[in-house]
Design a protein around this motif. Structure first.
Motif, PDB file in Angstrom:
ATOM      1  N   TYR A  59      -1.471   0.857  -0.787  1.00 29.48           N
ATOM      2  CA  TYR A  59      -0.341  -0.274  -1.614  1.00 29.48           C
ATOM      3  C   TYR A  59       0.724   0.746  -1.097  1.00 29.48           C
ATOM      4  CZ  TYR A  59      -3.873  -1.319  -5.440  1.00 29.48           C
ATOM      5  OH  TYR A  59      -4.244  -0.932  -6.116  1.00 29.48           O
ATOM      6  N   THR A  60       1.794  -0.229  -1.591  1.00 30.55           N
ATOM      7  CA  THR A  60       2.867  -0.203  -0.034  1.00 30.55           C
ATOM      8  C   THR A  60       3.709   1.559  -0.630  1.00 30.55           C
ATOM      9  OG1 THR A  60       4.392  -0.853  -1.927  1.00 30.55           O
ATOM     10  CG2 THR A  60       4.316  -2.057   0.264  1.00 30.55           C
ATOM     11  N   ARG A  61       4.138   2.057  -0.233  1.00 32.17           N
ATOM     12  CA  ARG A  61       5.058   3.309  -0.925  1.00 32.17           C
ATOM     13  C   ARG A  61       6.160   3.259  -1.937  1.00 32.17           C
ATOM     14  NH1 ARG A  61       3.521   8.116   1.697  1.00 32.17           N
ATOM     15  NH2 ARG A  61       1.974   8.174   3.297  1.00 32.17           N
ATOM     16  N   ALA A  62       7.021   1.853  -1.563  1.00 33.38           N
ATOM     17  CA  ALA A  62       8.094   1.832  -3.146  1.00 33.38           C
ATOM     18  C   ALA A  62       7.111   1.247  -3.937  1.00 33.38           C
ATOM     19  CB  ALA A  62       8.400   0.601  -1.394  1.00 33.38           C
ATOM     20  N   ALA A  63       5.815   0.750  -3.831  1.00 29.92           N
ATOM     21  CA  ALA A  63       5.239   0.425  -5.107  1.00 29.92           C
ATOM     22  C   ALA A  63       4.707   1.056  -5.759  1.00 29.92           C
ATOM     23  CB  ALA A  63       3.600  -1.148  -4.535  1.00 29.92           C
ATOM     24  N   CYS A  64       4.412   2.511  -5.055  1.00 29.28           N
ATOM     25  CA  CYS A  64       3.423   3.644  -5.376  1.00 29.28           C
ATOM     26  C   CYS A  64       4.784   4.123  -6.313  1.00 29.28           C
ATOM     27  CB  CYS A  64       2.931   4.059  -4.665  1.00 29.28           C
ATOM     28  SG  CYS A  64       0.789   3.465  -3.822  1.00 29.28           S
ATOM     29  N   THR A  65       5.608   4.635  -5.520  1.00 29.82           N
ATOM     30  CA  THR A  65       7.450   5.351  -5.890  1.00 29.82           C
ATOM     31  C   THR A  65       7.479   4.699  -7.625  1.00 29.82           C
ATOM     32  OG1 THR A  65       7.290   5.808  -3.920  1.00 29.82           O
ATOM     33  CG2 THR A  65       9.441   5.869  -5.588  1.00 29.82           C
ATOM     34  N   VAL A  66       7.681   3.095  -7.113  1.00 28.73           N
ATOM     35  CA  VAL A  66       8.387   2.569  -8.375  1.00 28.73           C
ATOM     36  C   VAL A  66       7.189   2.442 -10.015  1.00 28.73           C
ATOM     37  CG1 VAL A  66       8.112   0.639 -10.299  1.00 28.73           C
ATOM     38  CG2 VAL A  66       9.163   0.873  -7.669  1.00 28.73           C
ATOM     39  N   LEU A  67       5.987   2.447  -9.874  1.00 34.31           N
ATOM     40  CA  LEU A  67       4.439   3.104 -10.291  1.00 34.31           C
ATOM     41  C   LEU A  67       4.893   4.674 -11.022  1.00 34.31           C
ATOM     42  CD1 LEU A  67       2.015   2.563 -11.701  1.00 34.31           C
ATOM     43  CD2 LEU A  67       0.721   3.429  -9.473  1.00 34.31           C
ATOM     44  N   THR A  68       5.191   5.704 -10.276  1.00 33.38           N
ATOM     45  CA  THR A  68       5.265   7.104  -9.950  1.00 33.38           C
ATOM     46  C   THR A  68       6.217   7.141 -11.013  1.00 33.38           C
ATOM     47  OG1 THR A  68       4.214   7.368  -8.633  1.00 33.38           O
ATOM     48  CG2 THR A  68       5.447   9.463  -9.727  1.00 33.38           C
ATOM     49  N   HIS A  69       7.696   6.169 -10.935  1.00 34.76           N
ATOM     50  CA  HIS A  69       8.557   5.969 -12.307  1.00 34.76           C
ATOM     51  C   HIS A  69       8.149   5.793 -13.525  1.00 34.76           C
ATOM     52  CE1 HIS A  69      11.943   7.365  -9.060  1.00 34.76           C
ATOM     53  NE2 HIS A  69      11.499   6.754  -8.642  1.00 34.76           N
ATOM     54  N   VAL A  70       7.586   4.468 -13.190  1.00 36.55           N
ATOM     55  CA  VAL A  70       7.101   4.027 -14.589  1.00 36.55           C
ATOM     56  C   VAL A  70       6.126   4.938 -15.212  1.00 36.55           C
ATOM     57  CG1 VAL A  70       5.836   2.045 -15.873  1.00 36.55           C
ATOM     58  CG2 VAL A  70       7.274   1.887 -13.866  1.00 36.55           C
ATOM     59  N   VAL A  71       4.963   5.609 -14.887  1.00 40.56           N
ATOM     60  CA  VAL A  71       4.018   6.799 -15.480  1.00 40.56           C
ATOM     61  C   VAL A  71       5.095   7.579 -16.154  1.00 40.56           C
ATOM     62  CG1 VAL A  71       2.532   7.755 -14.444  1.00 40.56           C
ATOM     63  CG2 VAL A  71       2.609   5.348 -13.910  1.00 40.56           C
ATOM     64  N   CYS A  72       5.401   8.271 -15.454  1.00 38.40           N
ATOM     65  CA  CYS A  72       6.420   9.454 -15.617  1.00 38.40           C
ATOM     66  C   CYS A  72       7.192   8.736 -17.289  1.00 38.40           C
ATOM     67  CB  CYS A  72       7.137  10.153 -14.396  1.00 38.40           C
ATOM     68  SG  CYS A  72       8.826   9.833 -14.228  1.00 38.40           S
ATOM     69  N   ILE A  73       8.104   8.268 -17.125  1.00 37.37           N
ATOM     70  CA  ILE A  73       8.316   7.456 -18.194  1.00 37.37           C
ATOM     71  C   ILE A  73       8.122   7.404 -19.644  1.00 37.37           C
ATOM     72  CG2 ILE A  73      10.265   6.151 -19.520  1.00 37.37           C
ATOM     73  CD1 ILE A  73      11.563   5.839 -16.524  1.00 37.37           C
ATOM     74  N   THR A  74       6.566   6.807 -19.170  1.00 38.09           N
ATOM     75  CA  THR A  74       5.316   6.017 -20.368  1.00 38.09           C
ATOM     76  C   THR A  74       4.853   7.035 -20.540  1.00 38.09           C
ATOM     77  OG1 THR A  74       5.291   4.045 -19.114  1.00 38.09           O
ATOM     78  CG2 THR A  74       3.569   4.825 -20.484  1.00 38.09           C
ATOM     79  N   PHE A  75       4.902   8.057 -19.978  1.00 33.90           N
ATOM     80  CA  PHE A  75       4.422   9.537 -20.704  1.00 33.90           C
ATOM     81  C   PHE A  75       4.617   9.973 -21.340  1.00 33.90           C
ATOM     82  CE2 PHE A  75       1.903  13.590 -19.859  1.00 33.90           C
ATOM     83  CZ  PHE A  75       0.911  13.598 -20.568  1.00 33.90           C
ATOM     84  N   THR A  76       5.834  10.292 -21.040  1.00 36.53           N
ATOM     85  CA  THR A  76       7.191  11.457 -21.465  1.00 36.53           C
ATOM     86  C   THR A  76       7.298  10.261 -23.141  1.00 36.53           C
ATOM     87  OG1 THR A  76       8.109  11.797 -19.701  1.00 36.53           O
ATOM     88  CG2 THR A  76       9.300  11.879 -21.908  1.00 36.53           C
ATOM     89  N   ILE A  77       7.886   9.279 -22.916  1.00 35.87           N
ATOM     90  CA  ILE A  77       8.099   8.107 -24.051  1.00 35.87           C
ATOM     91  C   ILE A  77       6.283   8.388 -24.970  1.00 35.87           C
ATOM     92  CG2 ILE A  77       8.329   6.253 -25.436  1.00 35.87           C
ATOM     93  CD1 ILE A  77       9.390   5.276 -22.502  1.00 35.87           C
ATOM     94  N   LEU A  78       5.204   8.598 -24.735  1.00 37.42           N
ATOM     95  CA  LEU A  78       4.272   8.441 -25.830  1.00 37.42           C
ATOM     96  C   LEU A  78       4.066  10.097 -25.947  1.00 37.42           C
ATOM     97  CD1 LEU A  78       1.198   8.231 -26.054  1.00 37.42           C
ATOM     98  CD2 LEU A  78       0.378   8.640 -24.046  1.00 37.42           C
TER      99      LEU A  78
END
Length: 218
Positions: free
Chosen positions: A10-29
């Motif tokens: 995947y593009t590095r930009a997509a992976c970085t955006v995904l990581t932003h979403v993942v870390c925020i979602t995990f913290t909210i959970l």
């Protein structure tokens, strides 16, 4: 025609955006499950997740050339934001450690009797030493015989180690009786994948940044 750099297909930009979403979602959970303030123990998972899943991840990703939320700022400004986020990370980690130590003292349980507890203690200590050692980047004259470039390489390597230790501690945390009592099945596996995915992307960002610098210097 130059194509955008790719990571794991995947593009590095997509992976970085995904990581932003993942870390925020995990913290909210974890915040929703722990309900901080409902008990003394509740502060431990909340603060530790806030420290290593959110603050530390964002402190590293802000240097990403592919998905930094502040990529328009100067390098100097990014460094200042990095310091603030890392300071918040260490503060939350120290408070999270203190809350579980005091909670175990009150209920008469043994301290650091599990792999999760031991790794968590090591992680907080390494993160503290990393922040202390980072002072040498502001005052490089404190370390005689080492160039600023060399100090930055060691800082990046030690920071990556602290981050991976933090991610490992979070993975062990989702295996705890407290977490598995509330989350199971596919949701558990998705939660366990969050720190792993973030770790892979952050590790790739750090290693590629310094490999690229080494190629340019050679």
């Amino acid at each position: 025609m130059e194509t955008e750099p790719r990571l794991y297909g995947y593009t590095r930009a997509a992976c970085t955006v995904l990581t932003h979403v993942v870390c925020i979602t995990f913290t909210i959970l974890i915040t929703a499950l722990s309900r901080p303030g409902s008990s003394l123990f509740s502060w431990h998972p909340f603060l530790m997740t806030l420290a290593f899943s959110f603050f530390m991840t964002e402190a590293i990703l802000l240097f990403s050339p592919h998905g930094s939320p502040i990529r328009m700022l100067t390098r100097k400004s990014k460094v200042r934001v990095h310091w603030v986020l890392q300071g918040l990370c260490l503060t939350c980690a120290a408070l999270g450690l203190a809350s579980i130590v005091y909670n175990k003292h009150l209920v008469g349980k043994a301290h650091f009797a599990s792999w999760h507890g031991l790794l968590g203690l090591v992680t907080v200590c390494v993160a503290g030493l990393q922040c202390l050692a980072a002072v040498s980047l502001v005052y490089p004259s404190l370390v005689q015989g080492w160039s600023l470039a060399r100090l930055k390489r060691y800082h990046a390597a030690a920071g990556l180690l602290a981050y991976l230790l933090g991610g490992g501690s979070l993975v062990l945390g989702v295996r705890s009786a407290w977490f598995t009592a509330s989350v199971g099945g596919l949701a558990w596996y998705l939660a366990a994948l969050c720190p792993a995915v973030s770790g892979l992307v952050v590790m790739s960002q750090v290693t590629n940044a310094y490999m690229a610098k080494k190629r340019l210097q050679s």
